[in-house]
Scaffold this active site. Structure first.
Site, PDB file in Angstrom:
ATOM      1  N   ASP A  36       0.226  -7.628   1.754  1.00 49.52           N
ATOM      2  CA  ASP A  36       0.708  -6.245   1.807  1.00 49.52           C
ATOM      3  C   ASP A  36       2.239  -6.186   1.836  1.00 49.52           C
ATOM      4  OD1 ASP A  36       0.299  -3.517   1.714  1.00 49.52           O
ATOM      5  OD2 ASP A  36       0.118  -3.280   3.881  1.00 49.52           O
ATOM      6  N   ILE A  87      -4.245 -27.938   1.444  1.00 54.33           N
ATOM      7  CA  ILE A  87      -4.393 -29.236   2.108  1.00 54.33           C
ATOM      8  C   ILE A  87      -5.675 -29.939   1.687  1.00 54.33           C
ATOM      9  CG2 ILE A  87      -2.982 -28.564   4.086  1.00 54.33           C
ATOM     10  CD1 ILE A  87      -5.617 -28.243   5.678  1.00 54.33           C
ATOM     11  N   HIS A 133       0.819  -1.216   0.000  1.00 52.64           N
ATOM     12  CA  HIS A 133       0.000   0.000   0.000  1.00 52.64           C
ATOM     13  C   HIS A 133       0.854   1.268   0.000  1.00 52.64           C
ATOM     14  CE1 HIS A 133       0.578  -0.053   4.471  1.00 52.64           C
ATOM     15  NE2 HIS A 133       0.461   1.252   4.334  1.00 52.64           N
ATOM     16  N   GLY A 162       2.961   7.228   7.583  1.00 49.71           N
ATOM     17  CA  GLY A 162       4.288   7.446   7.000  1.00 49.71           C
ATOM     18  C   GLY A 162       5.283   6.404   7.413  1.00 49.71           C
ATOM     19  N   ASN A 163       4.934   5.612   8.444  1.00 53.37           N
ATOM     20  CA  ASN A 163       5.845   4.577   8.934  1.00 53.37           C
ATOM     21  C   ASN A 163       5.671   3.236   8.229  1.00 53.37           C
ATOM     22  OD1 ASN A 163       6.628   6.466  10.761  1.00 53.37           O
ATOM     23  ND2 ASN A 163       6.387   5.185  12.565  1.00 53.37           N
ATOM     24  N   SER A 164       4.707   3.135   7.343  1.00 48.00           N
ATOM     25  CA  SER A 164       4.458   1.853   6.667  1.00 48.00           C
ATOM     26  C   SER A 164       5.717   1.327   6.000  1.00 48.00           C
ATOM     27  CB  SER A 164       3.366   2.015   5.607  1.00 48.00           C
ATOM     28  OG  SER A 164       2.113   2.160   6.187  1.00 48.00           O
TER      29      SER A 164
END
Length: 488
Positions: free
Chosen positions: A162, A291, A130, A234-236
């Site tokens: 992500d 599975i 993102h 902003g820390n993503s």
């Protein structure tokens, strides 16, 4: 009622360590709490001494930060997008004549920023999908902590987890990088640091602890490490590191009421991140293990029906014929409680364990069957690919003209996030077709036509061969059932 929101972010704030030390010191002659029960064991009062050295007084995270921060980068993304300038662009009549991508338009640059972590000396970077959103003409620029800047390209993107893997466009092979830690070794209460670029103000460090593990309620295809280290927009894509300066997770989301950090942040575990990095570097596509069973989260209703006291685990709802689960003896109604010794609380936790184990291996499942625990060994295989005969392009004088449909099988169900065991699903819509004008969408499941259930393409063909005065169809979209009635 206050509303909660999930904001996808990355982490990096300035913080320090508050150490609290103390001891209970009973005063002579006082009556200790619980003495009336004669069961309290009193210890000697701790001796209070002056710290023996300057280093003991100046306990600091600084050595860890100096080791880890050079590997954390700022990620800047610029994407050229087209937007419509006509005030009628969204009107159905306008779309009918011009389509979704036609008509007056203009181009503009859309920018975003986040964080990333260098995980190899040749400049391989992990960030969030993102953050990058590489669609069409996209420019990616990364800035290192030493102020150097480089272009970067996408090696791999995955929307479900992500996770995006980038590669710095450079021949250098001595970039600072961070080593992976085994996220399965992380425990609740461990000290961690979050490093990133909050609000675009520059590299920042925050401290906290691991608040919880295997959080799966925040997304459909992932489990997270929860931390109280401050995380903001902003820390993503930033790093969650342990006290050895190793990467234990990629910060990706916060749970917030205010839009800022409320002390509930989430990071993708490093074991899953490492799997995607290895696949991207080797040019391999991630294969999610299969599975041969459809799982569902445990609920109070299911627990009551199965006479279980714990509302935890993944319930086996269906077993596919000739699949690994059938061969291993797994049965509908079994409740999976652990995978290779790791407890699992729901179906997503099971899928996470299977994914990190990998295709070609086997796992040991602990299941509850009629109140008794059992152990089952299941092989992990690639999900069966659909056949050409499972798809059909429809045309004619009926509501599904212009739709591409398919039988729901394991691969298509996984791709479209469908819980349905069988049926027919819309996988594509032709522009300007009848199905497009009626509003059909990719992922719509056709339940019945004219009151006749549709289990496969053969059923649908027979139903569409009719010429009714009025078409009546039931469609499942997400968790809703829609009814369609149009003249024949």
């Amino acid at each position: 009622m206050r509303r909660f929101a999930i904001l996808f972010v990355s982490v990096a704030l300035l913080g320090g360590l508050l150490a609290v030390a103390g001891a209970f010191d009973w005063r002579p002659g006082s009556t200790p709490l619980g003495a009336q029960n004669r069961s309290v064991v009193q210890s000697e009062p701790q001796e209070r001494v002056v710290p023996p050295s300057r280093e003991a007084v100046k306990y600091s995270y600084a050595p860890i930060v100096k080791t880890a921060t050079p590997a954390v980068v700022n990620v800047y993304v610029s994407t050229r997008v087209r937007s419509f300038s006509s005030p009628f662009a969204g009107h159905p009549l306008f779309r009918r004549f011009f389509g979704d991508d036609a008509g007056p338009s203009r181009e503009r640059m859309q920018s975003s920023l986040g964080s990333g972590v260098i995980v190899s000396p040749d400049g391989v970077i992990v960030t969030n999908t993102h953050v990058v959103k590489a669609r069409g003409e996209t420019e990616i620029r990364v800035a290192l902590s030493d102020q150097r800047e480089f272009d970067a390209r996408v090696l791999m993107q995955d929307d479900k987890t992500d996770i995006t893997v980038l590669k710095i466009e450079s021949d250098e092979t001595d970039f600072p990088y961070m080593q992976f830690e085994d996220s399965d070794a992380v425990e609740v209460g461990d000290l961690v640091l979050a490093i990133g670029n909050p609000f675009g103000i520059g590299q920042t460090v925050t401290s906290g602890i691991v608040s919880a593990l295997s959080r799966s309620q925040m997304a459909s295809d992932a489990v997270f490490i929860q931390t109280d280290a401050a995380i903001n927009p902003g820390n993503s894509g930033g790093a969650l590191v342990d006290m050895s300066g190793r990467l234990v997770g990629i910060n990706t989301a916060i749970f917030t009421r205010s839009g800022g950090s409320d002390g509930i942040g989430f990071a993708i575990p490093s074991n899953l991140v490492r799997l995607y990095v290895d696949s991207a570097v080797k040019g391999r596509k991630i294969e999610r293990p299969w599975i041969g069973a459809r799982l569902e989260d445990m609920s109070r209703e299911i627990a009551s029906a199965l006479d279980l006291s714990r509302i935890s685990g993944a319930v086996v709802m269906r077993i596919y014929n000739d699949g690994p689960a059938a061969q291993a003896g797994l049965e509908p109604g079994d409740v999976i409680t652990s995978v290779d010794g790791f407890q699992v609380g729901d179906a997503r936790s099971v899928n996470y364990r299977l994914t990190t184990k990998g295709v070609g291996n086997s796992v040991t499942l602990t299941v509850m069957r009629k109140g008794e625990p059992k152990t089952v060994s299941v092989d992990l295989v690639s999900i069966p690919e659909p056949k050409a005969s499972d798809f059909r392009n429809l045309s004619g004088e009926h509501p599904l003209d212009g739709a591409r449909v398919a039988n729901i099988g394991p691969a298509i169900g996984d791709e479209l996030h469908l819980d349905d065991a069988d049926g027919v699903v819309v996988v594509g819509i032709a522009r300007m077709s009848i199905s497009a004008r009626l509003g059909f969408r990719r992922g719509d499941v056709i339940l019945d036509v004219g009151g006749t259930p549709v289990h496969n393409l053969k059923d649908l063909d027979a139903a569409l061969a009719q010429r009714p005065v009025e078409w009546q169809m039931s469609i499942k979209r997400g968790g809703r059932q829609l009814e369609l009635r149009v003249p024949g």
